[in-house]
Motif scaffolding. Structure first.
Motif, PDB file in Angstrom:
ATOM      1  N   HIS A  77       0.743  -8.093  37.458  1.00 58.95           N
ATOM      2  CA  HIS A  77       0.054  -6.875  36.903  1.00 58.95           C
ATOM      3  C   HIS A  77      -0.966  -6.349  37.636  1.00 58.95           C
ATOM      4  CE1 HIS A  77       2.291  -8.352  33.254  1.00 58.95           C
ATOM      5  NE2 HIS A  77       2.465  -7.070  33.042  1.00 58.95           N
ATOM      6  N   ILE A  78      -1.128  -5.189  38.087  1.00 55.29           N
ATOM      7  CA  ILE A  78      -2.118  -4.792  39.146  1.00 55.29           C
ATOM      8  C   ILE A  78      -3.565  -4.823  38.299  1.00 55.29           C
ATOM      9  CG2 ILE A  78      -3.064  -2.847  40.361  1.00 55.29           C
ATOM     10  CD1 ILE A  78      -0.030  -2.061  40.768  1.00 55.29           C
ATOM     11  N   ILE A  79      -3.479  -4.255  37.181  1.00 55.43           N
ATOM     12  CA  ILE A  79      -4.491  -4.312  36.171  1.00 55.43           C
ATOM     13  C   ILE A  79      -4.174  -5.368  35.029  1.00 55.43           C
ATOM     14  CG2 ILE A  79      -5.914  -3.053  34.185  1.00 55.43           C
ATOM     15  CD1 ILE A  79      -5.261  -0.241  35.736  1.00 55.43           C
ATOM     16  N   GLY A 135      -4.390  -3.747  31.066  1.00 55.55           N
ATOM     17  CA  GLY A 135      -3.431  -3.294  31.867  1.00 55.55           C
ATOM     18  C   GLY A 135      -2.012  -3.243  30.747  1.00 55.55           C
ATOM     19  N   GLN A 136      -1.244  -2.337  31.055  1.00 59.03           N
ATOM     20  CA  GLN A 136      -0.060  -2.278  30.415  1.00 59.03           C
ATOM     21  C   GLN A 136       1.152  -2.881  31.040  1.00 59.03           C
ATOM     22  OE1 GLN A 136       0.029  -0.070  27.648  1.00 59.03           O
ATOM     23  NE2 GLN A 136      -1.947  -0.145  28.044  1.00 59.03           N
ATOM     24  N   ASP A 174       4.091  -1.851  32.254  1.00 62.74           N
ATOM     25  CA  ASP A 174       4.780  -0.788  32.744  1.00 62.74           C
ATOM     26  C   ASP A 174       5.229  -0.906  34.363  1.00 62.74           C
ATOM     27  OD1 ASP A 174       4.067   1.888  34.221  1.00 62.74           O
ATOM     28  OD2 ASP A 174       4.821   2.369  31.952  1.00 62.74           O
ATOM     29  N   SER A 202       4.875   0.966  36.754  1.00 68.93           N
ATOM     30  CA  SER A 202       3.688   1.478  37.498  1.00 68.93           C
ATOM     31  C   SER A 202       2.567   0.512  37.694  1.00 68.93           C
ATOM     32  CB  SER A 202       3.152   2.618  37.190  1.00 68.93           C
ATOM     33  OG  SER A 202       2.395   2.687  35.946  1.00 68.93           O
ATOM     34  N   ASN A 203       2.473  -0.490  36.707  1.00 71.57           N
ATOM     35  CA  ASN A 203       1.389  -1.590  36.853  1.00 71.57           C
ATOM     36  C   ASN A 203       1.913  -2.743  37.336  1.00 71.57           C
ATOM     37  OD1 ASN A 203      -1.366  -2.305  36.142  1.00 71.57           O
ATOM     38  ND2 ASN A 203      -0.649  -3.423  34.386  1.00 71.57           N
ATOM     39  N   PHE A 250      -6.746   3.812  40.542  1.00 66.33           N
ATOM     40  CA  PHE A 250      -6.644   3.725  38.928  1.00 66.33           C
ATOM     41  C   PHE A 250      -8.001   4.266  38.356  1.00 66.33           C
ATOM     42  CE2 PHE A 250      -3.377   1.039  40.293  1.00 66.33           C
ATOM     43  CZ  PHE A 250      -2.089   1.158  39.308  1.00 66.33           C
TER      44      PHE A 250
END
Length: 81
Positions: free
Chosen positions: A41-43, A49-50, A52, A54-55, A79
């Motif tokens: 997870h990026i975040i 973070g989600q 998702d 995109s994350n 972000f």
């Protein structure tokens, strides 16, 4: 900020993220031929973070372990964090 529960990333989503990232660690640049790759997870979920696509991004095992639950400074500008 409440932590989002961790869910298992479905195989088709994992495959999509690996292909999108060209089977390359988004931190150090190593490829799947050079090292073991993971989805991260990026975040981090612990920081709101989600779960998702995109994350999610591809990291090698070493970069993922070093990152822990921190935010990668290179992604902050994307972000707004």
């Amino acid at each position: 900020m409440s932590k989002i529960p961790r869910i298992r990333i479905p195989p088709e989503v994992r495959q999509y993220v690996f292909q999108r990232d060209k089977l390359q660690c988004q931190s150090c640049g190593k490829t799947g031929l050079e090292t073991d790759l993971t989805i991260d997870h990026i975040i981090p979920l612990a920081r709101g973070g989600q779960n998702d696509m995109s994350n999610l991004h591809t990291l090698c095992f070493e970069c993922n372990r070093r990152k822990t639950d921190q935010l990668d400074a290179r992604f902050r500008r994307h972000f707004g964090i």
